[in-house]
Design an enzyme around this catalytic site. Structure first.
Site, short mmCIF file in Angstrom:
data_model
loop_
_atom_site.label_atom_id
_atom_site.label_comp_id
_atom_site.label_asym_id
_atom_site.label_seq_id
_atom_site.Cartn_x
_atom_site.Cartn_y
_atom_site.Cartn_z
N LYS A 57 0.80 -1.22 0.00
CA LYS A 57 0.00 0.00 0.00
C LYS A 57 0.84 1.29 0.00
O LYS A 57 0.38 2.33 -0.47
CB LYS A 57 -0.93 0.01 1.21
CG LYS A 57 -2.06 -1.00 1.16
CD LYS A 57 -3.15 -0.57 0.18
CE LYS A 57 -4.39 -1.44 0.32
NZ LYS A 57 -5.46 -1.01 -0.60
N SER A 82 -8.85 -0.24 6.54
CA SER A 82 -8.88 -1.19 7.65
C SER A 82 -7.51 -1.36 8.28
O SER A 82 -7.37 -2.01 9.30
CB SER A 82 -9.39 -2.55 7.18
OG SER A 82 -8.49 -3.11 6.23
N GLU A 208 -9.69 -14.19 -4.21
CA GLU A 208 -10.53 -13.62 -3.16
C GLU A 208 -10.88 -14.68 -2.13
O GLU A 208 -10.89 -15.88 -2.45
CB GLU A 208 -11.86 -13.11 -3.75
CG GLU A 208 -11.75 -11.93 -4.67
CD GLU A 208 -13.12 -11.47 -5.15
OE1 GLU A 208 -13.47 -10.31 -4.86
OE2 GLU A 208 -13.84 -12.26 -5.79
N GLY A 212 -15.91 -13.25 0.45
CA GLY A 212 -15.81 -11.92 -0.17
C GLY A 212 -15.59 -12.00 -1.66
O GLY A 212 -14.59 -11.49 -2.18
N ASP A 214 -16.99 -10.58 -4.25
CA ASP A 214 -17.68 -9.53 -4.99
C ASP A 214 -17.09 -9.31 -6.39
O ASP A 214 -17.82 -9.07 -7.35
CB ASP A 214 -17.65 -8.21 -4.20
CG ASP A 214 -16.26 -7.80 -3.76
OD1 ASP A 214 -15.65 -8.55 -2.98
OD2 ASP A 214 -15.78 -6.74 -4.19
N SER A 308 1.06 -9.75 -0.68
CA SER A 308 0.78 -8.32 -0.57
C SER A 308 1.14 -7.69 0.77
O SER A 308 1.33 -6.47 0.84
CB SER A 308 -0.69 -8.04 -0.88
OG SER A 308 -1.53 -8.73 0.03
#
Length: 325
Positions: A57, A82, A208, A212, A214, A308
């Site tokens: 990030k 989060s 995923e 979750g 989506d 990640s």
């Protein structure tokens, strides 16, 4: 009918890489003969758990914040997250000499909140199952005149995240497939832009948690689909719908989405700890989990994986991994 241009290009990722040079870490790429034997392919792990703030990030946050006009940068920045994006924006703000306000869920992992607070930022909390973090952050930013840096819905954030995949290709050379976690979709959008721009034939697979799914549902429907906020150990992927910008990229560049269970994520975390000697948080372990669980059909010869992040405290790690740790 003309196909609209995508919000980012390979050149945007390359520009972000130049801006991040000497600021972000160039993280290691690890190999494991045991892993290769288990999955039947050469696997190259891009370990963003060694990135500043412990996750990819920082790449996107710094790329976006560093492009703000001086007068805006002086007023400060805001973000919602989060945990990992929260830390990334907090560190980017400190590096650039400004202040930050972060909107975080009340149940954010304690270690992530403590790390964010350690950078000297203000934290505003909300209930992730009842509150709208985007609306809260947008109202706060407008009221205080802050620049809002979202965790994925921003071209500069997406381009910054893609630099991890760009580095992986530079070090690994030819890859037949790339696996990466999918939450809001920023890492995947940036990564797919980078690798498809350089290797058009590469297979791009997102992963995923089962609860979750989506993005998988959205790709199957051809439009963004909303689901209830998922309850999964992969807190960084606990979103109810993909981003609009990120989905516009991923629906054109991502070849498949695979799902993994929480138990498979735990097994991948244990494998990384015991065999690779690295600590990986649940969201960062999902692509490895997909490989170990045999979720990827017709696995090609050389596979790149973006690990990640590794932001998890020792108590939570022991709780999730159990007696095997």
């Amino acid at each position: 009918m003309t196909t609209p241009p995508l919000p980012i290009t390979l050149d945007d990722v390359r520009d972000a890489a130049a801006r991040l040079k000497g600021v972000a870490h160039r993280t290691p790429v690890l190999r494991s003969r045991t892993l290769d034997r288990i999955v039947g392919a050469e696997v190259l792990l891009k370990c963003e758990n060694f990135q500043r703030v412990g996750a990819f990030k920082f790449r996107g946050a710094y790329n976006a914040a560093s492009r703000l006009a001086p007068e805006q940068l002086a007023r400060g920045v805001a973000a919602y997250s989060s945990g990992n994006h929260a830390q990334a924006v907090a560190l980017a703000a400190r590096e650039l000499g400004t202040t930050a306000v972060i909107v975080m869920p009340e149940d954010a992992p304690r270690s992530k909140r403590a790390a964010t607070e350690g950078y000297g930022v203000e934290i505003v909390t909300y209930d992730r199952y009842a509150g709208d973090r985007v609306a809260i952050a947008e109202a706060l930013a407008a009221d205080r005149g802050l620049a809002l840096i979202p965790p994925y819905e921003h071209p500069h954030v997406m381009a910054g995240q893609g630099t991890a995949a760009l580095e992986l290709l530079e070090e690994a050379g030819e890859l037949d497939a790339l696996l990466a976690p999918v939450g809001g979709g920023g890492l995947m959008a940036g990564s797919a832009t980078a690798v498809k721009g350089l290797r058009p034939g590469i297979r791009v697979v997102g992963v995923e948690p089962e609860a979750g799914d989506d993005t998988k549902r959205s790709l199957e429907a051809g439009r963004r689909v909303e689901i209830p906020v998922p309850r999964t150990i992969a807190d960084g992927q606990a979103l109810h719908t993909p981003g609009e910008l990120t989905f516009s990229v991923n629906r054109r560049l991502v070849d498949a989405i695979e799902l993994v269970s929480d138990d498979e994520i735990r097994a991948a975390m244990r494998f990384a700890f015991e065999r690779l000697k690295i600590v990986v948080e649940p969201s960062g372990a999902t692509p490895l989990a997909a490989l170990l669980a045999g979720r990827v059909d017709d696995l090609p010869r050389r596979v790149g994986v973006i690990v990640s992040g590794g932001n998890i405290d020792s108590g939570r790690f022991a709780e999730l991994c159990g007696d095997a740790v």
